[in-house]
Design an enzyme around this catalytic site. Structure first.
Site, PDB file in Angstrom:
ATOM      1  CE1 TYR A  92       1.051  -0.234   4.409  1.00 27.26           C
ATOM      2  CE2 TYR A  92      -0.146   1.828   4.428  1.00 27.26           C
ATOM      3  CZ  TYR A  92       0.724   0.943   5.027  1.00 27.26           C
ATOM      4  OH  TYR A  92       1.267   1.266   6.247  1.00 27.26           O
ATOM      5  NE  ARG A 129       6.933   4.130   0.573  1.00 24.96           N
ATOM      6  CZ  ARG A 129       6.713   4.890   1.637  1.00 24.96           C
ATOM      7  NH1 ARG A 129       7.704   5.182   2.464  1.00 24.96           N
ATOM      8  NH2 ARG A 129       5.517   5.372   1.884  1.00 24.96           N
ATOM      9  NE  ARG A 174      -5.651 -20.194   3.867  1.00 27.37           N
ATOM     10  CZ  ARG A 174      -4.521 -20.774   4.257  1.00 27.37           C
ATOM     11  NH1 ARG A 174      -4.138 -21.921   3.712  1.00 27.37           N
ATOM     12  NH2 ARG A 174      -3.761 -20.217   5.184  1.00 27.37           N
ATOM     13  CE  LYS A 181       3.062   3.127   3.276  1.00 26.30           C
ATOM     14  NZ  LYS A 181       3.293   3.270   4.719  1.00 26.30           N
ATOM     15  CD  GLU A 195      10.420   1.529  10.374  1.00 27.91           C
ATOM     16  OE1 GLU A 195      10.306   2.514   9.639  1.00 27.91           O
ATOM     17  OE2 GLU A 195      10.351   0.356   9.967  1.00 27.91           O
TER      18      GLU A 195
HETATM   19  N1  PLP Z   1       8.030   3.616   8.921  1.00 25.93           N
HETATM   20  C1  PLP Z   1       6.909   2.878   8.948  1.00 25.93           C
HETATM   21  C2  PLP Z   1       6.949   1.533   9.590  1.00 25.93           C
HETATM   22  C3  PLP Z   1       5.718   3.379   8.387  1.00 25.93           C
HETATM   23  O1  PLP Z   1       4.600   2.628   8.420  1.00 25.93           O
HETATM   24  C4  PLP Z   1       5.721   4.662   7.810  1.00 25.93           C
HETATM   25  C5  PLP Z   1       4.510   5.222   7.205  1.00 25.93           C
HETATM   26  O2  PLP Z   1       3.467   4.654   7.193  1.00 25.93           O
HETATM   27  C6  PLP Z   1       6.914   5.396   7.813  1.00 25.93           C
HETATM   28  C7  PLP Z   1       8.052   4.845   8.371  1.00 25.93           C
HETATM   29  C8  PLP Z   1       6.977   6.777   7.216  1.00 25.93           C
HETATM   30  O3  PLP Z   1       6.944   6.699   5.808  1.00 25.93           O
HETATM   31  P1  PLP Z   1       6.356   7.900   4.953  1.00 25.93           P
HETATM   32  O4  PLP Z   1       7.129   9.123   5.351  1.00 25.93           O
HETATM   33  O5  PLP Z   1       6.629   7.509   3.554  1.00 25.93           O
HETATM   34  O6  PLP Z   1       4.907   8.017   5.289  1.00 25.93           O
END
Ligand code: PLP
Length: 287
Positions: free
Chosen positions: A33, A52, A101, A151, A183
């Protein structure tokens, strides 16, 4: 008025929008996403998010269903149909519905991706009381999978992290692996010491934040010193200030980590200035 969403080529009221129970996004969390923020009806860093998205799909061997211009058109159509001024646009792409599935990936020739887009209004995106007050964070072990640079829609552990933070009276959790902060649950993490901004370097360990890239660029342009390296919770607690960045929160100051107040216990000057610059520059560049 019901929200209009996009599902596989159609614009529908949200109540009429459906995906199959056999969709691999539902059964396997097999999907990616993107979230793009909208200020004053315009998209912030659309091309960063688009790039991305291409990368996430490629890393998972998924074909990209819509090119950049087609995706931009859908974003804009949804903004218009839902009269979005300040808010977010989500794009969710899964490996589709193979009709049964199975762990094995379906043949992309016969199983097209599922593509969903929807909007969320966020009247407080810019003038955000949470950002003005700053947030408290707690630390938690990073028990996510090891390709956090992709992502994906696997958000269960980050969601559990947010719940643990809420239960502890905090706004978010910072994940820690091998003694170092990776993070936040849904944002990149930074500390500031002696005027120097410190944030973990890019690798498979963290999401390569689009906001992170922009903020580090603006920081360098403003002659601020930036160091890309990992840091510990103890180092963060001894820092002058800290903050997080993401598309939905921009730059948000952190005022407390695991019960220890940072500096004066109020949002720091570097975080406040970077938030101002980020919003100002994003407004100029939004499309
Ligand atoms: N790290 C994680 C785990 C995230 O889920 C997100 C955003 O959803 C970010 C960092 C920040 O990314 P962005 O600046 O592209 O929103």
């Amino acid at each position: 008025m019901s929200r209009i969403v996009y599902v596989n080529g159609e614009y529908l009221p949200e109540e009429e929008a459906t995906v199959s129970i056999f969709d691999r996004g539902f059964l396997m969390a097999d999907g990616v996403y993107e979230v793009t923020s909208v200020i004053g009806g315009k998209l912030v860093d659309f091309d960063g998010h688009d790039a991305r998205l291409t990368r996430s799909l490629k890393e998972l061997d998924m074909a990209r269903p819509l090119d950049r211009d087609a995706l931009l058109d859908i974003h804009r159509a949804l903004l218009a149909k839902n009269a979005i001024d300040n808010g977010l646009v989500y794009v969710q792409i899964t490996r589709g519905n193979p009709g049964d599935r199975s762990f094995l990936f379906p043949d992309p020739e016969t199983t097209p991706n599922t593509v969903v887009l929807f909007t969320q209004t966020m009247p407080e995106l810019v003038d955000n009381p949470t950002a003005a007050a700053g947030i408290k964070v707690i630390s938690l072990p990073d028990w996510r999978w090891h390709r956090r640079d992709i992502k994906t829609v696997q958000l269960l552990y980050p969601s559990m992290g947010k719940m643990a933070a809420k239960a502890a009276g905090a706004g978010d959790a910072w994940f820690v692996e091998d003694g170092k902060v990776t993070e936040g649950t849904s944002n990149n993490a930074y500390i500031v010491k002696g005027g120097r901004i410190i944030t973990r370097e890019l690798s498979h360990d963290i999401l390569h934040g689009i906001t992170r890239a922009a903020v580090l660029r603006y920081a360098a342009e403003a002659q601020m010193e930036v160091e890309e390296r990992a840091f510990t919770i103890a180092e963060a607690q001894a820092a002058d200030e800290a903050f997080v960045t993401s598309a939905s929160t921009f730059v948000t100051p952190v005022i407390e980590i695991d019960g220890v107040a940072l500096g004066a216990g109020t949002p720091g000057p570097v975080a406040r200035r970077l938030r101002e610059i980020y919003i100002e520059e994003s407004l100029k560049a939004a499309i």
